[in-house]
Motif scaffolding. Sequence first.
Motif: not given
Length: 786
Positions: A347-349, A353-360, A390-395
């Motif tokens: 679900g929402h995790s 996770s995407a928003g959390g790992k991208f933040r670093y 893979p989704q958020i870093f592609y974007a």
Amino acid sequence: MAYTVVGKSVSRVDAIAKVTGKAKYTDDFPERDMLVGKILHSPYAHAIIKSIDVSLAKALPGVEAVLTYKDLPRINYATSLPGFVDDGIEEEFEADRLKYGTAGHPYSLDPGHRDVEDRHILTKKARFVGDNIAAVVATDELIAEKALKLIKVEYEVLEALTSTDAALKEGAPLIHEERERNILASGGYAIGDVEEAFKESDHVFEGEYETSIVQHCHMENQTSYAYQDSDGRIVIVTSTQIPQIVRRVVAQSLGLPWGRVRVIKPFVGGGFGNKQDVCIEPLNAAMTLAVGGRPVKIELSREESMVDTRTRHAFKFKIKTGINQDGKIIGIHITAVSNTGAYASHGHSIAGSAGGKFRYLYPTKALKYEPMTVYTNLPVAGAMRGYGCPQIFYAFESHLEDIAKRLNMDPIEIRRKNVVEVGYVDPVSKNKITSCGIRECIDKGKALIKWDEKKALYKEQSGDKVRGVGMACFSYASGTYPVALELAGARIVLNQDGSVQLQIGATDTGQGSDTVFGQMVAEVLGLPMDMVHVHSTQDTDITPFDTGCYASRQTYVSGMAVEKAALEVKAKILGFASSMTDIPADKLDLLDQKIVLKHSGESVLSLEQVAMQSYYDRVLAKPITSDISNNARINAIPFGVTFAEVEVDIKTGKIEVLEIFNVHDSGTIVNPQMAEGQVHGGVSMGIGYALSEQLLFDAVTGKPLNNNLLDYKLPTIMDTPDIGVAFVEAYEPTGPFGVKSLGEPPTITPAPAIRNAVLDATGVAFNRLPMNPQRVFEGFKNAGLI
């Protein structure tokens, strides 16, 4: 730091077993008189069962049981009477039936932090094509298949919501009645004031990006078998990444005490996150209960596995970024809509996770992240390699490339201006960056692909085939702390000949963690690898507790437990040797299977002598063992970059990857050859994600259109270029032997790197995956290139 075994490309501990066929997987453990379980799947994406008649199926010779949603509340555990027990629940009370969550997360004592419980083992309301309606247990597969066809079901078909837009529209039917507007969850975080940051910026850029639904396609389909032992406990042998979590979820799904379930995990033929979910085991447990504890096996077909297990979440992103003239990012605002399919699963995790790992990766003055996870009438999305990254870093890496192009900046330089430095403390997680080799990764990748040379070479091109280069960076994590528990266990026993047995709760699902743990033990104890016997089968009754294989956690988190256990065994060996020699333990060391004087290296005793004495001394005998559980309350951040060179055929839309380099800062590389293999596999998955892979569904009915390996376009070896691999070994002080994670990161940035190389070659930006020839051709046509 110089090591003798760690850092060397020793052979995998399971290599011979696997290449000779001696490795035993779930299907290699037949029980006597094993029955076969088969599942009746819904042909409709959204429908209520009005009636179900199983009388003909039950009457078929060879059928041992037929289960529907009506039966399962009556399947309860009873030592004296296993099987069906009438608990008085009437079928109309569907809302009162036991629900459970399937995600492979550690249990939380905080009810508000647990996975969403929205699933029944068999359902009265179908929520996607493939949902589990009924099940048959029969003496063989042919009879089971025939019985499924004899089950008569009358459905009330509802509108199928096959996109997040459709699910969110006003007046759309609710997939789960308790979730308004079909929203599973929303909510992210805010750092600083993003609107003020935009006002301070010299430029503000916006972009929209979309990723697709893909499937893991591991070689071994989901398979398990279950039976009741002589004590009436349920035993499940299953291909899983998370045996301890399977035990808990099966017990919860049937209302059993957790200790009444035992789970055994043999060799696993790949998982990539799909087996970090409890998909078939609850039904398998119900099946054995229904036939008095006899063994029952479920083996999904490839077609079933592709739609009735888990997929990767499709995302839609809107990104707004404020940036100064010199390329420094001031503020970022990201909204994300995630398609979780018919049930919550992880679900929402995933969005979190995407928003959390991208933040670093790119610390900035202001960052606002607003994700929303939405139910649809499509197959269930869950964990898949990279867990949202893979989704958020592609974007974002595509977005940053667009910004660099509009500012006429070198894509490398805009990233170098913004990447994180050692010492940064994330304001949300409070995790501190204690090692960071991202700049060195960029420099190494730039040199390997000959960036400057090719940029100059491809500046002026003509003709139907053009070339370009692109790059994209990433950050990840080594486990889930502080979001979830990071508990891992290891047990070491010194044998009489001086060898050791190593048991770990961490599961090797093909990535090679057993070998890495063996190397760690060999390093600490001064042993050759063939003196470390690693037990690769996990058994929830026997092996130490470990939450499982996910989040690229095992070398870092489980490695902490392994190192501690080895150090404790070493201390006990030296202590026992001291009792044998009267030489103080702190004056002794363990090297090359010998007890030596620390100051000179002179041999005092053989390790075998100490081991034998520890077992058989009539006065002092005390076998030397260690049983360690480690609760890791820390995290380490790996970094890296992908560089790609492509050739694009303008007339056909075909993209060919000519060269691709994946460069990682994963701390100390314990086994370079295995690490390189991990990168090869991850990059290949990333190329498929970029160029061809996509699960397709009928937009009206929700029926899958390509859930097989003929029509689902996985890249073959003929589609895969030579993959370049390099490492920057920035020593991580918090990790055992200086390690950080590596398992998932290789698959994160091939897609944006390829996308950015296509932009460099053609000037056309593709903001939706996959970039298959049809989509690329249409993009070129719209851009006026054709």
